[in-house]
Design an enzyme around this catalytic site. Sequence first.
Site, short mmCIF file in Angstrom:
data_model
loop_
_atom_site.label_atom_id
_atom_site.label_comp_id
_atom_site.label_asym_id
_atom_site.label_seq_id
_atom_site.Cartn_x
_atom_site.Cartn_y
_atom_site.Cartn_z
N LYS A 1 0.86 -1.18 0.00
CA LYS A 1 0.00 0.00 0.00
C LYS A 1 0.91 1.24 0.00
CE LYS A 1 -2.71 3.38 1.55
NZ LYS A 1 -2.17 4.74 1.68
N GLU B 1 8.49 1.38 11.59
CA GLU B 1 9.58 2.33 11.42
C GLU B 1 8.95 3.70 11.31
OE1 GLU B 1 11.53 5.02 9.89
OE2 GLU B 1 11.84 3.86 8.06
N CYS C 1 12.80 10.51 7.76
CA CYS C 1 12.39 10.13 9.12
C CYS C 1 13.56 10.11 10.08
CB CYS C 1 11.69 8.77 9.10
SG CYS C 1 12.60 7.50 8.20
N GLU D 1 8.65 16.33 15.23
CA GLU D 1 9.20 16.11 13.90
C GLU D 1 8.57 17.07 12.90
OE1 GLU D 1 10.16 12.26 11.18
OE2 GLU D 1 8.10 12.43 11.91
#
Length: 502
Positions: free
Chosen positions: A185, A260, A294, A393
Amino acid sequence: MAIPIPSRQLFINGDWAEPLLKKRIPIINPTTEEIIGDIPAATAEDVDVAVQAARSALTRNKGKDWAFASGAVRAKYLRAIAAKIKERKPVLAKLETVDCGKPLSESEADMDDVIGCFEYYADLAEGLDAKQKAPISLPMKTFKSYVIREPIGVVALIVPWNYPLLMATWKVAPALAAGCAAILKPSELASVTCLELGEVCREVDLPAGVLNILPGLGPEAGASLASHPHVDKISFTGSTVTAVKIMTAAAQRVKPVTLELGGKGPIVVFEDVDIDKAVEWTIFGCFYTNGQICSATSRLIVHESIAAEFLDRLVKWSENIKISDPLEEGCKLGPIVSSGQYEKVMNFISNAKGEGATILYGGNRPKHLKKGFFVEPTIITDVTTSMQIWREEVFGPVLCVKTFTTEEEAIELANDTHYGLGGAVVSKDRERCDRVSKLLQNGAVWVNCSQPCFCQAPFGGTKWSGFGRELGEWGLESYLSVKQVTEYVSDEQWGWYQPPKQ
């Protein structure tokens, strides 16, 4: 010259299939803000079809076609996929750049990594054959035992938009090497190259149902995959907020997950460094991939004795970064992937100013670019540890800065975060680097660099950055189930119970 975008459907059971509800999502070029095509949007109904195709692929011919085929058979397909991607590299790189906005040179490097990753897991797939029926040493001679490694089953692979095809490959290659059947996906913001992977699989005659590709919205396609009763494992790369929802859904059926997630990585720079070398790694660690990494080392923690000189050079290096259409030669910073992400990044910068921080450099749209979701590389100083810019973040080219006096203070600042994906330490003192590496609470630590990534080495985080590891042998093991087989080999009666009288 415009890059033609292939018009694709969902890839299910080895062929293209129109979404059952006929939904599609527009593709917006982040450089021009123009609609350049569309992608199919899967819903729960399509997920059901894809999961059934995947289950059939595992059981076809009693598993001999895929799940229980030799690793050498699966390796042949993985190498064929790598070869086809190599043939298509120039086109795939341009499609990646147009779709997600990363500079073309980065997309080309991504395609090389994709090829290398498929080839690496082809080698590991072959190596699995020798590990099957590995004997276990037992204390009793009346028993013999060995281990079988089996594919975990049907796996849902949910990937983000910052490295669309590469992140997909990090999951697809080991899953297929292990003998799993997968439903990929991709993100609705960048699915073009992942769909092209479907065409590659068609061309190499990958057995039907082994890989299915379902772009779509998270609540419609992703959530359906996470909660599906016939999906055996979920591997997810994305936000911590979404990960919590996925874990909750998986827990209802006690299925394993690999996560993750986000990061707010530190780069700790000591006073003994070569300043220009350290500055370049600092900007690479935060501004590469348009800052959408990330594992970005987006918190610079620099020794107070060199801070003024370091920041002066940091600004000069940042001024030299070419910001342009990512297809242009020499581009080093392209647009943020979407208008929504652009607004989010700009809000972070605005909030930092509102909380009292100083925008030392950048913080705006580049003046020479009137269209596109571009953000200047941004350096923020006068930051406190309670500020949003320090704690959350950003996922954009935004670096925040603090100084330190002692090594202990630097480590405390570095670990002052809920996240734990990547971190870096820069110093000429080898023993100091070893000490700091050991104490940083991160799944990956880089010494005198930031962001190098190799498919042979494990990648993953701690704390809010997730758990489980991708890449290397660890990535393969996460798609395998270990079964022990133990045999009683004595000719003697077991003798535990009193035998009945004859």
